[in-house]
Design a protein around this motif. Structure first.
Motif, PDB file in Angstrom:
ATOM      1  N   GLY A  14       2.998   8.465   9.014  1.00 52.66           N
ATOM      2  CA  GLY A  14       2.724   7.152   8.439  1.00 52.66           C
ATOM      3  C   GLY A  14       2.838   7.114   6.930  1.00 52.66           C
ATOM      4  N   LYS A  15       3.400   8.175   6.324  1.00 51.85           N
ATOM      5  CA  LYS A  15       3.525   8.225   4.873  1.00 51.85           C
ATOM      6  C   LYS A  15       4.611   7.267   4.388  1.00 51.85           C
ATOM      7  N   GLY A  16       4.393   6.664   3.230  1.00 52.52           N
ATOM      8  CA  GLY A  16       5.392   5.782   2.650  1.00 52.52           C
ATOM      9  C   GLY A  16       4.749   4.524   2.087  1.00 52.52           C
ATOM     10  N   ILE A  17       5.583   3.551   1.769  1.00 54.48           N
ATOM     11  CA  ILE A  17       5.114   2.267   1.223  1.00 54.48           C
ATOM     12  C   ILE A  17       5.158   1.239   2.335  1.00 54.48           C
ATOM     13  N   ARG A  18       4.051   0.528   2.524  1.00 54.89           N
ATOM     14  CA  ARG A  18       3.988  -0.508   3.547  1.00 54.89           C
ATOM     15  C   ARG A  18       3.325  -1.749   2.977  1.00 54.89           C
ATOM     16  N   TYR A  19       3.527  -2.874   3.652  1.00 56.20           N
ATOM     17  CA  TYR A  19       2.843  -4.106   3.269  1.00 56.20           C
ATOM     18  C   TYR A  19       1.369  -3.965   3.598  1.00 56.20           C
ATOM     19  N   GLU A  20       0.523  -4.656   2.852  1.00 54.83           N
ATOM     20  CA  GLU A  20      -0.904  -4.604   3.128  1.00 54.83           C
ATOM     21  C   GLU A  20      -1.160  -5.188   4.521  1.00 54.83           C
ATOM     22  N   GLY A  21      -1.877  -4.426   5.337  1.00 58.12           N
ATOM     23  CA  GLY A  21      -2.183  -4.877   6.689  1.00 58.12           C
ATOM     24  C   GLY A  21      -1.100  -4.575   7.710  1.00 58.12           C
ATOM     25  N   GLU A  22       0.025  -4.011   7.273  1.00 56.09           N
ATOM     26  CA  GLU A  22       1.105  -3.687   8.209  1.00 56.09           C
ATOM     27  C   GLU A  22       0.682  -2.512   9.080  1.00 56.09           C
ATOM     28  N   GLU A  58      12.433  -4.517  -1.485  1.00 53.03           N
ATOM     29  CA  GLU A  58      13.191  -3.480  -2.200  1.00 53.03           C
ATOM     30  C   GLU A  58      12.289  -2.298  -2.549  1.00 53.03           C
ATOM     31  N   ILE A  59      11.058  -2.580  -2.973  1.00 49.39           N
ATOM     32  CA  ILE A  59      10.112  -1.497  -3.289  1.00 49.39           C
ATOM     33  C   ILE A  59       9.787  -0.720  -2.022  1.00 49.39           C
ATOM     34  N   ARG A  60       9.545  -1.429  -0.918  1.00 49.93           N
ATOM     35  CA  ARG A  60       9.214  -0.783   0.346  1.00 49.93           C
ATOM     36  C   ARG A  60      10.373   0.087   0.823  1.00 49.93           C
ATOM     37  N   LYS A  61      11.609  -0.346   0.552  1.00 46.89           N
ATOM     38  CA  LYS A  61      12.787   0.369   1.007  1.00 46.89           C
ATOM     39  C   LYS A  61      12.948   1.731   0.329  1.00 46.89           C
ATOM     40  N   ILE A  62      12.329   1.924  -0.841  1.00 47.14           N
ATOM     41  CA  ILE A  62      12.435   3.204  -1.545  1.00 47.14           C
ATOM     42  C   ILE A  62      11.879   4.333  -0.683  1.00 47.14           C
ATOM     43  N   ARG A  63      10.753   4.097   0.001  1.00 53.20           N
ATOM     44  CA  ARG A  63      10.162   5.102   0.893  1.00 53.20           C
ATOM     45  C   ARG A  63       9.463   4.354   2.024  1.00 53.20           C
ATOM     46  N   LYS A  64      10.219   4.044   3.086  1.00 55.27           N
ATOM     47  CA  LYS A  64       9.653   3.318   4.226  1.00 55.27           C
ATOM     48  C   LYS A  64       8.606   4.177   4.919  1.00 55.27           C
ATOM     49  N   PRO A  65       7.638   3.560   5.599  1.00 56.44           N
ATOM     50  CA  PRO A  65       6.650   4.353   6.340  1.00 56.44           C
ATOM     51  C   PRO A  65       7.341   5.124   7.473  1.00 56.44           C
ATOM     52  N   GLU A  98       0.860  -1.183   0.000  1.00 55.18           N
ATOM     53  CA  GLU A  98       0.000   0.000   0.000  1.00 55.18           C
ATOM     54  C   GLU A  98       0.895   1.230   0.000  1.00 55.18           C
ATOM     55  N   ILE A  99       0.448   2.273  -0.692  1.00 57.70           N
ATOM     56  CA  ILE A  99       1.168   3.535  -0.684  1.00 57.70           C
ATOM     57  C   ILE A  99       0.296   4.544   0.050  1.00 57.70           C
ATOM     58  N   VAL A 100       0.856   5.171   1.087  1.00 60.68           N
ATOM     59  CA  VAL A 100       0.116   6.144   1.889  1.00 60.68           C
ATOM     60  C   VAL A 100       0.831   7.485   1.781  1.00 60.68           C
ATOM     61  N   GLY A 101       0.103   8.523   1.420  1.00 60.48           N
ATOM     62  CA  GLY A 101       0.668   9.865   1.338  1.00 60.48           C
ATOM     63  C   GLY A 101       0.005  10.653   0.231  1.00 60.48           C
ATOM     64  N   VAL A 116       1.788   0.549  11.356  1.00 61.35           N
ATOM     65  CA  VAL A 116       2.925   1.424  11.589  1.00 61.35           C
ATOM     66  C   VAL A 116       2.696   2.140  12.912  1.00 61.35           C
ATOM     67  N   ARG A 117       3.621   1.952  13.860  1.00 65.64           N
ATOM     68  CA  ARG A 117       3.500   2.628  15.154  1.00 65.64           C
ATOM     69  C   ARG A 117       3.838   4.089  14.972  1.00 65.64           C
ATOM     70  N   LYS A 118       2.909   4.935  15.344  1.00 60.70           N
ATOM     71  CA  LYS A 118       3.113   6.374  15.176  1.00 60.70           C
ATOM     72  C   LYS A 118       3.644   6.973  16.471  1.00 60.70           C
ATOM     73  N   LYS A 119       4.509   7.952  16.310  1.00 63.15           N
ATOM     74  CA  LYS A 119       5.064   8.672  17.441  1.00 63.15           C
ATOM     75  C   LYS A 119       4.286   9.972  17.617  1.00 63.15           C
ATOM     76  N   ALA A 120       4.231  10.444  18.835  1.00 60.55           N
ATOM     77  CA  ALA A 120       3.658  11.755  19.066  1.00 60.55           C
ATOM     78  C   ALA A 120       4.689  12.773  18.630  1.00 60.55           C
ATOM     79  N   GLY A 121       4.251  13.834  17.990  1.00 57.40           N
ATOM     80  CA  GLY A 121       5.177  14.863  17.547  1.00 57.40           C
ATOM     81  C   GLY A 121       5.631  15.693  18.737  1.00 57.40           C
ATOM     82  N   LYS A 122       6.247  16.836  18.446  1.00 54.62           N
ATOM     83  CA  LYS A 122       6.655  17.733  19.520  1.00 54.62           C
ATOM     84  C   LYS A 122       5.433  18.214  20.262  1.00 54.62           C
ATOM     85  N   ALA A 123       5.500  18.199  21.545  1.00 55.56           N
ATOM     86  CA  ALA A 123       4.366  18.672  22.345  1.00 55.56           C
ATOM     87  C   ALA A 123       4.290  20.202  22.232  1.00 55.56           C
ATOM     88  N   ALA A 124       3.069  20.704  22.105  1.00 60.73           N
ATOM     89  CA  ALA A 124       2.886  22.157  21.992  1.00 60.73           C
ATOM     90  C   ALA A 124       3.191  22.802  23.338  1.00 60.73           C
TER      91      ALA A 124
END
Length: 179
Positions: free
Chosen positions: A159-167, A147-154, A88-91, A169-177
Motif C-alpha cells: 500500500g506504499k505510495g501517494i493516494r487521495y485522502e480516504g482512498e 499528476e502528483i499521484r502518478k509519480i508513485r501510485k499506491p 496522503e503519502i504512505v511509506g 487501496v485493495r491489497k493483494k496477498a503476497g506469495k503463500a509460504a
C-alpha cells in the motif's frame, strides 16, 4: 429536459459574470476564469442567475445541456470558494516538503522529485505525509493531484505510495509460504 441543465445557477453578489455569445468570463474574490462553450448552447444572464437553454432535443444538445450548466456552476464556485484535493503519502521515509511555491517529494527514488506548481495552483504541506492542492479551476486541481499521484501510485502489496485522502487501496496477498 435535463434535470441538471434546467436548474438555474445563482450568482453571489461578489461575483461578476459576463456572457459574450459562447464565451463566458466569471470574476470573483479568488480570481477570474474564462471558458468557451459549444455555440449551440444559449447562456442567459439575468440579474442574479444564469440559465442554460438548448435549441432542440437532439442527442448532442441533450448531452451538452447538463455539461454546460455544471461547468458554469463549477466556475462560480471556484471563484468564490475555490477547490482543493488532499493527498496522503504512505511509506517509510516517504515525505513531501514545500520549496518556495514548488513541491519536493522523497518517494524512495535515488533523488528527490521536484514538482513545479502550475499557474493558478497552490500547494500546502500540513504534515510531511500530507499534501493539499488548491486552486480556482476544478479541472486543473484534479489534473495536478492526479499528476502528483502518478509519480508513485499506491502499490497493491504493502500500500506504499501517494493516494487521495480516504482512498481505499485493495491489497493483494503476497506469495503463500510453503508449508
Amino acid at each position: 429536459m435535463s434535470r441538471i441543465g434546467r436548474a438555474p445557477i445563482t450568482v453571489p453578489s461578489t461575483v461578476q459574470v459576463s456572457v459574450d455569445g459562447s464565451h463566458v468570463a466569471v470574476t470573483g474574490p479568488k480570481g477570474s476564469l474564462e471558458q468557451r462553450f459549444h455555440p449551440d448552447m444559449r447562456i442567459l444572464l439575468d440579474d442574479a442567475t444564469v440559465r442554460v437553454e438548448r435549441p432542440s432535443d437532439e442527442r448532442l444538445h441533450r448531452s451538452l445541456h447538463g455539461l454546460t450548466r455544471t461547468l458554469l456552476a463549477n466556475m462560480v464556485i471556484g471563484v468564490t470558494d475555490g477547490y482543493e484535493k488532499r493527498l496522503e503519502i504512505v511509506g517509510v521515509g516517504y515525505r513531501a516538503a514545500k520549496k518556495g511555491d514548488d513541491l519536493e517529494l522523497a518517494l524512495g527514488f535515488s533523488h528527490p522529485v521536484a514538482f513545479p506548481a502550475p499557474a493558478g495552483i497552490e500547494f500546502d504541506v500540513p504534515a510531511p505525509n500530507r499534501i493539499t492542492v488548491r486552486g480556482i479551476d476544478k479541472q486543473l486541481v484534479g489534473e495536478v493531484a492526479a499528476e502528483i499521484r502518478k509519480i508513485r501510485k499506491p502499490e497493491p502489496y504493502k500500500g506504499k505510495g501517494i493516494r487521495y485522502e480516504g482512498e481505499r487501496v485493495r491489497k493483494k496477498a503476497g506469495k503463500a509460504a510453503k508449508g
